[in-house]
Each structure stands twice: as C-alpha cells, then as structure tokens.
Write a protein that holds these residues in place. Sequence first.
Motif, PDB file in Angstrom:
ATOM      1  N   LYS A   3       0.821  -1.217   0.000  1.00  0.00           N
ATOM      2  CA  LYS A   3       0.000   0.000   0.000  1.00  0.00           C
ATOM      3  C   LYS A   3       0.854   1.266   0.000  1.00  0.00           C
ATOM      4  O   LYS A   3       0.537   2.247  -0.669  1.00  0.00           O
TER       5      LYS A   3
ATOM      6  N   ALA B 118      -8.787  -3.295   5.932  1.00  0.00           N
ATOM      7  CA  ALA B 118      -7.427  -3.383   6.471  1.00  0.00           C
ATOM      8  C   ALA B 118      -7.436  -3.821   7.931  1.00  0.00           C
ATOM      9  O   ALA B 118      -6.512  -4.494   8.393  1.00  0.00           O
TER      10      ALA B 118
ATOM     11  N   GLY C  10      -8.751  -2.996   1.127  1.00  0.00           N
ATOM     12  CA  GLY C  10      -8.111  -3.008   2.433  1.00  0.00           C
ATOM     13  C   GLY C  10      -7.822  -4.413   2.926  1.00  0.00           C
ATOM     14  O   GLY C  10      -6.816  -4.660   3.590  1.00  0.00           O
TER      15      GLY C  10
ATOM     16  N   ALA D 213      -6.431   2.232   3.721  1.00  0.00           N
ATOM     17  CA  ALA D 213      -5.761   0.988   4.097  1.00  0.00           C
ATOM     18  C   ALA D 213      -4.374   1.271   4.675  1.00  0.00           C
ATOM     19  O   ALA D 213      -3.970   0.667   5.678  1.00  0.00           O
TER      20      ALA D 213
END
Length: 261
Positions: free
Chosen positions: A55, A95, A158, A198
């Motif tokens: 990410k 996430a 996420g 995320a």
Amino acid sequence: MPDIALTSIILLCVAALAAGWIDAVVGGGGLLLLPALLLGLPANTPAAFALGTNKAVAIVGTTGAAVTYARRAPVDVRTAVRIGLAALAGSTGGAFFAAGMSTEVLKPVIMVVLLAVAAFVILKPAFGTTAPPPGPVSRRRTLAAIGLAGLGIGFYDGLIGPGTGTFLVLALTAVLHLNLVTASATAKIVNCCTNAGALAMFAWQGTVFWQLAVVMAVFNLAGATLGARTALKRGSGFVRIVLLVVVLALVANMAYEQWIA
C-alpha cells in the motif's frame, strides 16, 4: 527493514516499475507487486507486512497516475471523489481485518479473483471500447457506483488489495457506462482514497517496511506516470488488450506456483 539481499531489492524495484505502468493503464498492478513482495521478503514474514508495504508503494504511483489523467482525461472529479470517500471507509474496515490473514490464505483467493476477471474480459469483447452515452449520469447509477465501487471494492482493497484497480475499472465501466480510458482515470482517483485508508490502518498497526517502500515507490511512480500517458495516447482498445494479457499471464503464473512448482 528486514535483511534483504541486494538482488531481491533490485527485483522488487523492477516489479514496482512494471506494476506502476500496469496499474496506471488498466489497474491490477498489485497483482504483480504483492506476489513479488510475498516472494521477496524473508521467509516467515507476516503477510500483513507485505500488504502494508504494498500500500505504501502503490499510493505514490496511483497519485501520480491520477494527476496525469486529471489533466488530460474527461473525468467527473465530483463523482470520483464521492465514490472515493466511500472506498476510504471500506478500505479502512478491510485493512482492520487483514492483520490476521496468512500468505497461505491470500494466494488461493487471488487466483480465484484473477480467473473471474479473465472470464469476464474474454466473454465481453466490446466491454469498455464504445463511447459513453451523452448527458449526466443518473443518481441511481451514481449511488450504485458508490456502493459497489466504493464500499464493496474498497473493503476488498483493504482486506487483500491486488486487482482493486482492475475491479474499479470494470465496475465503473459497467455501472456508469464509461469507456475504459475514462474509467481508468476515474479509478485512479478512487484508488488513491482506498490506498490512503488501508495505509493508515497498516501504519497504525506498524506493518509497513517504510525504507523499502520509499525505494520501491520511486520506481512505481515512474512506471505509473508513463502508463497513464500511454493509455491516454493509445485509447480504450489498447487498454482492453493490456487488461486481458495481464490477467491471463498472472493466472498462468499463480497456477504454476500453486500446483506445479
């Protein structure tokens, strides 16, 4: 940062460059970048670190592509931001649940996702290659896009991540009737929001290798900027071809690793 061989770092940077280009053209750069991190990081590294570092790298390239597209493509920024805010909430929630996932769970899930995308693209040869209908998008379609591309795909981003850009392009093309270039441009703005949500959660959990991410992000940004310019120049037909080639190649690679290697 963990102890990683110089050769592995170089290969990860090459993967980040290629992933940036692919992600900017049609999305799905994470389908290359995340497996590269899963293979390149030391054995027994928790999967959450690969997800978090992915990410941190991806948000840089996605932002660069979004800026490039916004300057030259007909993007409805207001609609993109509304979808993006919903995606931000969805990706943050995804996430939160990702920290407990293992590599062994991730790989089969990614394979199923890839096969679904490949089948869709093959069965819909004209998908996203025609001009969008004139006039503004209806409120009903906008709300559907917020729910599907925002909350739904945001949560997936996420939770797992790879393929999010591709799914956004597919969803925006199907729901809002955009061509693939405009859908790719819109997806980059939405993807910036999902990546931010995320990444914030992964950073809070301490599962990002920041030094490695900074190095890889430079290459990802270069690839993303070039990819956005290529898509704008070559058009929707080119984007569809790249989408199909990327998805099929990744399906073959993952199948080989899962059942043959």
